[in-house]
Design an enzyme around this catalytic site. Structure first.
Site, PDB file in Angstrom:
ATOM      1  N   HIS A 124       0.812  -1.222   0.000  1.00 16.89           N
ATOM      2  CA  HIS A 124       0.000   0.000   0.000  1.00 16.89           C
ATOM      3  C   HIS A 124       0.845   1.272   0.000  1.00 16.89           C
ATOM      4  O   HIS A 124       0.394   2.296  -0.510  1.00 16.89           O
ATOM      5  CB  HIS A 124      -0.980  -0.024   1.179  1.00 16.89           C
ATOM      6  CG  HIS A 124      -2.176  -0.891   0.907  1.00 16.89           C
ATOM      7  ND1 HIS A 124      -3.462  -0.510   1.187  1.00 16.89           N
ATOM      8  CD2 HIS A 124      -2.280  -2.127   0.367  1.00 16.89           C
ATOM      9  CE1 HIS A 124      -4.299  -1.476   0.828  1.00 16.89           C
ATOM     10  NE2 HIS A 124      -3.600  -2.473   0.341  1.00 16.89           N
ATOM     11  N   ASP A 125       2.059   1.221   0.558  1.00 18.39           N
ATOM     12  CA  ASP A 125       2.913   2.416   0.436  1.00 18.39           C
ATOM     13  C   ASP A 125       3.394   2.557  -1.010  1.00 18.39           C
ATOM     14  O   ASP A 125       3.311   3.635  -1.594  1.00 18.39           O
ATOM     15  CB  ASP A 125       4.116   2.345   1.392  1.00 18.39           C
ATOM     16  CG  ASP A 125       4.882   3.679   1.427  1.00 18.39           C
ATOM     17  OD1 ASP A 125       4.219   4.745   1.425  1.00 18.39           O
ATOM     18  OD2 ASP A 125       6.119   3.672   1.440  1.00 18.39           O
ATOM     19  N   GLY A 137       4.573   6.320  -4.555  1.00 17.78           N
ATOM     20  CA  GLY A 137       5.379   5.105  -4.601  1.00 17.78           C
ATOM     21  C   GLY A 137       5.965   4.761  -3.242  1.00 17.78           C
ATOM     22  O   GLY A 137       5.432   5.165  -2.201  1.00 17.78           O
ATOM     23  N   SER A 248      -1.990 -15.714   0.454  1.00 17.05           N
ATOM     24  CA  SER A 248      -1.718 -16.981   1.147  1.00 17.05           C
ATOM     25  C   SER A 248      -1.578 -16.756   2.650  1.00 17.05           C
ATOM     26  O   SER A 248      -1.816 -17.673   3.444  1.00 17.05           O
ATOM     27  CB  SER A 248      -0.418 -17.583   0.607  1.00 17.05           C
ATOM     28  OG  SER A 248       0.019 -18.634   1.421  1.00 17.05           O
ATOM     29  N   ASP A 265      -6.790 -18.397   2.806  1.00 14.84           N
ATOM     30  CA  ASP A 265      -6.534 -19.822   2.545  1.00 14.84           C
ATOM     31  C   ASP A 265      -6.519 -20.535   3.886  1.00 14.84           C
ATOM     32  O   ASP A 265      -6.626 -19.879   4.932  1.00 14.84           O
ATOM     33  CB  ASP A 265      -5.288 -20.054   1.679  1.00 14.84           C
ATOM     34  CG  ASP A 265      -3.974 -20.112   2.458  1.00 14.84           C
ATOM     35  OD1 ASP A 265      -3.984 -19.916   3.690  1.00 14.84           O
ATOM     36  OD2 ASP A 265      -2.937 -20.340   1.818  1.00 14.84           O
ATOM     37  N   ASP A 272       2.433 -20.615   1.123  1.00 18.81           N
ATOM     38  CA  ASP A 272       2.299 -21.739   0.199  1.00 18.81           C
ATOM     39  C   ASP A 272       1.271 -21.412  -0.876  1.00 18.81           C
ATOM     40  O   ASP A 272       0.694 -20.330  -0.881  1.00 18.81           O
ATOM     41  CB  ASP A 272       1.927 -23.025   0.946  1.00 18.81           C
ATOM     42  CG  ASP A 272       0.580 -22.914   1.646  1.00 18.81           C
ATOM     43  OD1 ASP A 272      -0.151 -21.921   1.416  1.00 18.81           O
ATOM     44  OD2 ASP A 272       0.257 -23.809   2.441  1.00 18.81           O
TER      45      ASP A 272
END
Ligand code: HEM
Ligand SMILES: *[C@@H]1O[C@H](CO)[C@@H](O)[C@H](O)[C@H]1NC(C)=O
Length: 351
Positions: A124-125, A137, A248, A265, A272
């Site tokens: 998000h940064d 950025g 993940s 997940d 994974d």
């Protein structure tokens, strides 16, 4: 099965009968693998045009296909934090902050809530940037401006507070907010069992201006507009699919607040590829499947890439693909890459 696998099977039976067929098939297979791993090679920032320094050339090579996964080299601090020996060594304060980060990120069942937060925080940064942005950025503005109050940043408060505390301790030794955020994301990835050790560089400049708006994705977006959003940041569609594997280790709180804490997940402490297979197969009750993830998993242009990570051998393909795409993420908007210092040796080894 990939179409070329089917073709290979057909060809194998005819290869003897038709000399030359084998090399033709090898070519088709190579092209297919290329499609499935088509990474962006776009250059960024001050690497475009002009003379490059040694470190600029190293970063350029990584952005253009050299491995973004670090080797096994490690680092030993020459003295305690604040000592002259430590102050005179560019990696020393980094080695101390990384110890603090590891303590927060490594838990009993893999990586912690702070680790998931740090991985999302790095994204998000960095992501308040695209090819048309004059600023934004990986510049620390997520925590140096009021960006955290934007709705897309809900849930980042706790890791934001922790990261500001690290900044308050370590900025006096020259560590920028931008670098602390990106290094935390990489330490967090490798703190999850299975996570790669992504190469890290320091020396980014901070910017306290809030970044451009409308640069982050929504979990309800369609596949094509998500691809467009990431392409504008120099990622390929394949890079986007690799990046999404970060889910993940994710747990949502705000997509459906009535199911706060529900993961994406079945083992969110582990790095994974179950996320890829479960996004396709889950009935969305024990885990919560983001519509954006399901959309990309089944979209014509991205489903082959998704399936290659979801299937057998997926982990071996995904970890380096994620490393390469996240390396690019960590450089978005950075315009002094020629002046950075590599700090990979302080990043923990894979668990
Ligand atoms: C299509 C792009 C993406 C969308 C729509 C998306 C959306 C979301 C949403 C809605 C959440 C849950 C927030 C909450 O309710 O608490 C989340 C969590 C998360 N995202 Fe993404 N994301 C995207 C890409 C990425 C990328 C590129 C990364 C990192 C490389 C990433 C890393 C994470 C992580 C680690 C979490 C878990 C945060 C936590 O558990 O605290 N996501 N994402
Ligand atoms: C999964 O369930 C949540 C509600 O808990 C819903 O918002 C989301 O759209 C569902 N995902 C899919 C892919 O249907």
């Amino acid at each position: 099965m990939k179409p070329s696998t089917l073709l290979m099977g057909l060809c194998a039976t005819q290869a003897l009968a038709m000399p030359g067929m084998e090399s033709a098939m090898a070519e088709i297979q190579a092209r297919d693998d290329f499609f499935l791993e088509a990474r962006s090679t776009d250059l960024l920032g001050d690497l475009i045009g002009g003379v490059l320094t040694a470190v600029g050339n190293i970063i350029k090579a990584i952005l253009q296909g050299s491995s973004a996964v670090g080797d096994g080299a490690t680092y030993t601090a020459p003295g305690s934090l604040g000592s002259d020996a430590c102050k005179n060594d560019a990696l020393c304060a980094w080695s101390y902050i990384v110890k603090d980060m590891s303590t927060a990120f490594v838990g009993a069942v893999g990586c912690t809530d702070a680790a998931r937060g740090a991985i999302r925080q790095g994204f998000h940064d960095a992501s308040t940037w695209d090819k048309n942005s004059p600023y934004g950025g990986a510049d620390g503005s997520l925590l140096l401006s009021d960006e955290l109050t934007r709705p897309e940043n809900r849930g980042l408060g706790a890791i934001g507070d922790q990261t500001k505390a690290w900044y308050n301790t370590y900025n006096q030794y020259g560590l920028s907010m931008a670098d602390i955020i990106q290094t935390a994301a990489k330490v967090a990835v490798v703190s999850c069992p299975g996570g790669p050790r992504i190469r890290a560089f320091a020396g980014r400049r901070d910017d306290s201006r809030a970044g451009p708006t409308d640069m982050l994705p929504s979990p309800f977006q369609d596949a094509q507009s998500l691809i467009d959003l990431f392409v504008a940041k120099t990622f390929s569609a394949a890079d986007l699919i690799a990046l999404l594997g970060a889910h993940s280790t994710s747990k949502q709180n705000f997509v459906d607040p009535s199911r706060a804490g529900t993961p994406q997940d079945s083992d969110p402490g582990v790095w994974d590829t179950r996320f890829y297979s479960e996004t396709l197969t889950s009935d969305n009750t024990t885990i919560l499947v983001f519509p954006s993830d399901r959309n990309l998993a089944t979209f014509s242009q991205t489903r082959a890439q998704w399936n290659s990570f979801a299937g057998a051998g997926g982990q071996i393909r995904w970890a380096p693909a994620f490393a390469s795409a996240y390396f690019r993420m960590s450089m978005l908007g950075v315009d002094n890459m020629n002046q950075l210092t590599e700090i990979t040796r302080v990043i923990p080894l894979p668990r």
